[in-house]
Design an enzyme around this catalytic site. Structure first.
Site, PDB file in Angstrom:
ATOM      1  N   CYS A  45       0.897  -1.140   0.213  1.00 13.40           N
ATOM      2  CA  CYS A  45      -0.066  -0.063  -0.010  1.00 13.40           C
ATOM      3  C   CYS A  45       0.835   1.235   0.085  1.00 13.40           C
ATOM      4  CB  CYS A  45      -0.881  -0.186   1.523  1.00 13.40           C
ATOM      5  SG  CYS A  45      -1.993   1.252   1.441  1.00 13.40           S
TER       6      CYS A  45
ATOM      7  N   CYS B 254      -0.908   3.824  -6.184  1.00 17.69           N
ATOM      8  CA  CYS B 254      -1.992   3.136  -5.320  1.00 17.69           C
ATOM      9  C   CYS B 254      -2.206   1.661  -5.696  1.00 17.69           C
ATOM     10  CB  CYS B 254      -3.304   3.806  -5.171  1.00 17.69           C
ATOM     11  SG  CYS B 254      -4.477   3.059  -4.450  1.00 17.69           S
TER      12      CYS B 254
HETATM   13  N1  DGL Z   1      -4.189   0.579  -1.879  1.00 18.95           N
HETATM   14  C1  DGL Z   1      -3.743   1.564  -1.012  1.00 18.95           C
HETATM   15  C2  DGL Z   1      -2.548   2.461  -1.880  1.00 18.95           C
HETATM   16  O1  DGL Z   1      -1.688   1.791  -2.234  1.00 18.95           O
HETATM   17  C3  DGL Z   1      -4.960   2.853  -0.661  1.00 18.95           C
HETATM   18  C4  DGL Z   1      -6.218   2.608  -0.839  1.00 18.95           C
HETATM   19  C5  DGL Z   1      -6.885   3.605   0.442  1.00 18.95           C
HETATM   20  O2  DGL Z   1      -7.319   2.844   1.432  1.00 18.95           O
HETATM   21  O3  DGL Z   1      -7.283   4.587   0.086  1.00 18.95           O
HETATM   22  O4  DGL Z   1      -2.092   3.624  -1.395  1.00 18.95           O
END
Ligand code: DGL
Length: 282
Positions: A93, A207
């Protein structure tokens, strides 16, 4: 597809022979975005036992403050590493990594691989010098991203956009629901409408949710735009840090979802396709 990853500190030196072969690799995200990283980890290390943890009770991280994200990530990873004794943790993430990686490394003794926006490879790929960066609202304002821009793209133009609608779109797509075309159009327009946007030829998917809707974004932005994200590089980094370790899967790989209530069947079906055969609440 190229990438940037943040690797384990060089001090983490457990010998390969000391690692329990059934010890899992723990992948952590706020939702299903980290599955895009898991897919590459499966390719690189098909025999590695995996636990996939989604902080669905905290989703979305992108609209939270730095303090809220850091508290959730440090607290959950502390409890999870104590309970599951992973050989390595991957924070799959960008939001969690750019905010909390340093703090988590200070308190946990396990090697940790994080995810950072792939600005360096994007700067090498662009021909026009104009790069788009799609992340969460929290990621695009991080000093970490400013530093990557200064270090690798100082002579380029980096157009940033925080796109919470794409997180929702990716979660919906994974559940087998239609993707909201307005969310895709909005993200594409938000990049294109910035000064220099008409020249943009490379977009960083900063993301881990966004590669799930790469096809839709590609259609909206046109064939001259190429996408770059970190999943393959993260998988390579994990393989490097676990070189020589044995793998023996003693229990089926599982997904952990924070929060209460039944995990929807639509998720279970998809998770099984990623080899996550059991789903539990954490
Ligand atoms: N998948 C997460 C990232 O790579 C973020 C998604 C979220 O919770 O807003 O930043």
């Amino acid at each position: 597809m190229a990438s940037d990853t943040m690797s384990a500190p060089s001090g983490a030196t457990t010998s390969a022979a000391d690692i329990d072969p059934s010890a899992p690799i723990l992948l952590f995200d706020s939702g299903v975005g980290g599955l895009t990283v898991l897919e590459e980890v499966r390719r690189a290390l098909p025999d590695a036992p995996v636990i996939y943890a989604a902080d669905t009770a905290g989703l979305p991280y992108g609209s939270k403050t730095e303090a809220q994200v850091a508290a959730r990530v440090a607290g959950l990873l502390g409890r999870m590493t104590e309970r599951f004794r992973p050989r390595l943790v991957c924070i799959a993430c960008n939001t969690a990594s750019t905010i909390a990686l340093g703090m988590v490394r200070e308190v946990l003794e396990v090697p940790i691989v994080g995810t950072v926006p792939a600005i360096k490879p994007a700067a090498a790929m662009t021909r026009t010098g104009v790069i788009g960066l799609l992340g969460t609202e929290a990621t695009v304002r991080q000093v970490y991203v400013d530093r990557l821009e200064q270090e690798f793209a100082a002579d380029k133009r980096l157009l940033r956009h925080g796109a919470p609608g794409l997180v929702e779109a990716a979660e919906a797509k994974l559940r087998g629901e239609p993707v909201d075309p307005a969310a895709i159009r909005h993200a594409a327009d938000a990049l294109r409408s910035q000064p220099g946007g008409e020249l943009m030829d490379t977009v960083v998917l900063a993301c881990t949710h966004f590669p799930l809707v790469e096809a839709e974004l590609a259609e909206a932005l046109g064939p001259q735009v190429r996408f770059v994200h970190g999943a393959q590089g993260i998988a390579r980094q994990i393989a490097r840090l676990t070189t020589g370790q044995e793998y023996a899967r003693k229990v089926p790989d599982r997904a952990l979802f924070t929060g209460a209530g039944d995990v929807p069947d639509a998720y279970r079906t998809k998770l099984a396709q990623y080899g996550l055969l059991e789903v539990e609440r954490f």
